[in-house]
Design an enzyme around this catalytic site. Structure first.
Site, PDB file in Angstrom:
ATOM      1  N   GLU A 114     -27.839   7.087 -54.104  1.00 18.29           N
ATOM      2  CA  GLU A 114     -27.315   5.984 -54.919  1.00 18.29           C
ATOM      3  C   GLU A 114     -28.142   5.775 -56.186  1.00 18.29           C
ATOM      4  O   GLU A 114     -27.635   5.316 -57.197  1.00 18.29           O
ATOM      5  CB  GLU A 114     -27.303   4.675 -54.114  1.00 18.29           C
ATOM      6  CG  GLU A 114     -26.050   4.518 -53.286  1.00 18.29           C
ATOM      7  CD  GLU A 114     -25.903   3.126 -52.681  1.00 18.29           C
ATOM      8  OE1 GLU A 114     -24.977   2.964 -51.890  1.00 18.29           O
ATOM      9  OE2 GLU A 114     -26.692   2.206 -52.975  1.00 18.29           O
ATOM     10  N   HIS A 157     -32.505  24.765 -34.966  1.00 17.04           N
ATOM     11  CA  HIS A 157     -31.473  25.479 -34.206  1.00 17.04           C
ATOM     12  C   HIS A 157     -30.092  25.188 -34.774  1.00 17.04           C
ATOM     13  O   HIS A 157     -29.092  25.318 -34.080  1.00 17.04           O
ATOM     14  CB  HIS A 157     -31.560  25.077 -32.731  1.00 17.04           C
ATOM     15  CG  HIS A 157     -32.886  25.426 -32.142  1.00 17.04           C
ATOM     16  ND1 HIS A 157     -33.130  26.613 -31.499  1.00 17.04           N
ATOM     17  CD2 HIS A 157     -34.075  24.757 -32.176  1.00 17.04           C
ATOM     18  CE1 HIS A 157     -34.399  26.658 -31.133  1.00 17.04           C
ATOM     19  NE2 HIS A 157     -35.001  25.540 -31.538  1.00 17.04           N
ATOM     20  N   LYS A 178     -15.809  -0.571 -53.558  1.00 14.50           N
ATOM     21  CA  LYS A 178     -15.800  -1.926 -52.979  1.00 14.50           C
ATOM     22  C   LYS A 178     -14.640  -2.720 -53.581  1.00 14.50           C
ATOM     23  O   LYS A 178     -13.909  -3.409 -52.882  1.00 14.50           O
ATOM     24  CB  LYS A 178     -17.116  -2.655 -53.291  1.00 14.50           C
ATOM     25  CG  LYS A 178     -18.249  -2.377 -52.324  1.00 14.50           C
ATOM     26  CD  LYS A 178     -19.401  -3.360 -52.582  1.00 14.50           C
ATOM     27  CE  LYS A 178     -20.546  -3.189 -51.616  1.00 14.50           C
ATOM     28  NZ  LYS A 178     -21.635  -4.137 -51.789  1.00 14.50           N
TER      29      LYS A 178
END
Ligand code: PA5
Length: 462
Positions: free
Chosen positions: A294, A323, A436
């Site tokens: 951000e 892994h 938003k």
């Protein structure tokens, strides 16, 4: 103090094509770094600069009020339920996971020194919310609603659900089970908190969500589960002092910021992997991902030129991801800087029993899990260097409040310095706000009617 080892980004170790002539670069950038550090420290108290997070380690008043509240409610609650998202949750999760005993919520009250369990609801998955609300006895739960803006739809909808349930169970007394952390002026939550009479803590001005972990956003939940917040503020203060050093050779935040910046802009390595070798530090990576993404992912630079820059952060866990992701890191595109976090001394040691001596696993017997973890971290680092992949290693002496605070604060300062090197506004997030606002429009919030109409048209075409 925590340490940074950057040997494995040097051209002498990983070759000219992928490595940096680090001494030369440090010298070339010394003046710029001096200016950046001095400037950040000069601007940190000025309103509108969004740098007040640099003062949080010194905020004795907040510490006092947090401690006072925590001691007032001590023994009253079995659970702390934090409602928040993004910067209002990630720091809390990272620090509590690091500092509380592993599997905290599964321990008996005695094993937890009679401190409450802690749960973070940082998503709006209906199944997980319903499930958690069925588990918790709300009468014995203190709900900490955290939102800087006081209006984030995810957090506010969770708050509405929980408030309704609490009121049904407790009647008027439900107010004692809610504590709010929000901005002092803006947002609906502050108005509601005043109206309903909730205990309220303030997110200070000019402290953005992703830089708020050491404000009441983090300190309150930490104190509520018995974490020593003085140890945390001591860690921040000592690291802050160290990072005021204008000499890049002595300033680990400046070093790592410059390494990432140069690796991106000169060597095309624009992915930053955060890989702690400790399960307790696993969520530091989630916090770092938000901080780095951000803060540094921006469309425009400070002069308004379209740049669309930003190194992409990736979370990984040692040894688990050896892994999984390491195959790609060793042999795939050489486009990453890998940050290892190593812990010098774990709280416990675990011996591997000397059994199956005459089998292929006999060599493990008599060693410790600690030895195995260290051996694996060393071999991965060396293998990556063999493949000419740049890595840096951050070493933390122990996992405690003092060092974890140092680590997080160092990464915050590193991010701020990197933002200056990229010449972007580190502290805004127009990309988050855009989504938003679209959500508000879609959910019918008043004032967003025009956006809702535009959005319906756009949604039909994308
Ligand atoms: O870092 C940020 O600013 C964001 O990630 C916010 O923390 C997040 O969107 C939540 O916002 P708020 O705390 O206003 O609810």
């Amino acid at each position: 103090m925590i340490e940074l080892n950057y040997k494995n980004v040097d051209a002498q170790v990983i070759g000219e094509e992928n490595g940096l002539n680090i001494e030369e670069e440090f010298n070339n950038y010394q003046e710029r770094i001096t200016h950046i550090i001095a400037d950040l420290n000069k601007r940190k108290d000025k309103p509108g600069q969004w740098l007040r997070w640099m003062n949080l380690g010194y905020s004795e008043e907040t510490v006092w009020y947090v401690k006072e509240f925590a001691s007032m409610v001590e023994g009253r609650f079995e659970n702390i339920l934090v409602l928040g998202i993004g910067g209002s949750a990630l720091g809390g999760i990272a620090v509590t996971e690091a500092l509380l005993k592993p599997y905290w919520n599964l321990l008996t009250p005695e094993q937890r020194n009679n401190q409450p369990r802690i749960f973070f609801l940082d998503n709006i998955d209906p199944d997980s919310i319903n499930s958690l609300l069925n588990i918790l006895d709300l009468k014995k739960t203190l709900v900490n609603v955290i939102t800087k803006s006081g209006s984030t739809a995810e957090t506010m909808s969770q708050y509405m659900i929980v408030k309704d349930l609490l009121e049904k169970e407790l009647g008027d007394d439900y107010r004692k089970n809610i504590v709010v952390t929000t901005d002092k002026n803006i947002g609906i939550l502050k108005q509601l908190a005043d109206q309903e009479g909730y205990k309220t803590f303030i997110v200070p001005d000019d402290v953005g969500g992703r830089f708020s972990v050491f404000s009441a956003v983090g300190l309150l939940p930490f104190a509520l589960v018995g974490i020593d917040i003085d140890e945390i503020t001591n860690g921040i203060k000592d690291m802050d002092l160290a990072l005021k050093n204008l000499d890049i050779h002595e300033n680990i935040a400046a070093q790592n910021a410059l390494i990432h910046y140069l690796m991106d802009t000169k060597k095309g390595k624009n992915l930053s992997v955060m890989m702690p070798y400790s399960s307790r530090l696993k969520y530091v990576s989630d916090w770092y991902v938000q901080l780095w993404a951000e803060s540094l992912g921006k469309e425009y630079d400070k002069e308004g030129n379209r740049v669309n820059i930003g190194p992409t952060p990736i979370k990984a866990l040692g040894v688990t991801d050896q892994h999984s992701q390491i195959q790609l890191y060793n042999e795939g595109p050489n486009n990453k800087v890998i940050n290892f976090i190593r812990v010098k001394e774990f709280d416990t040691t675990l011996e591997i029993p000397k059994i199956f001596e005459y089998t292929g696993i006999g060599y493990l017997g008599g060693k410790t899990i600690n030895d195995l973890l260290n051996a694996e971290a060393d071999s991965t680092r060396v293998a990556l260097a063999d493949y000419q992949r740049p890595t840096v290693t951050i070493t933390i002496p122990k996992i405690n409040g003092y060092y974890v605070a140092q680590l997080l604060y160092m990464l915050e300062v590193q991010t701020a310095i990197a933002g200056e090197l990229y010449n972007i506004d580190t502290f805004n997030q127009p990309g988050v706000e855009q989504a938003k606002n679209y959500t508000y429009a879609l959910m019918g919030r008043s004032g967003y009617e025009d956006s809702a109409i535009q959005l319906q048209t756009k949604m039909a075409s994308v």
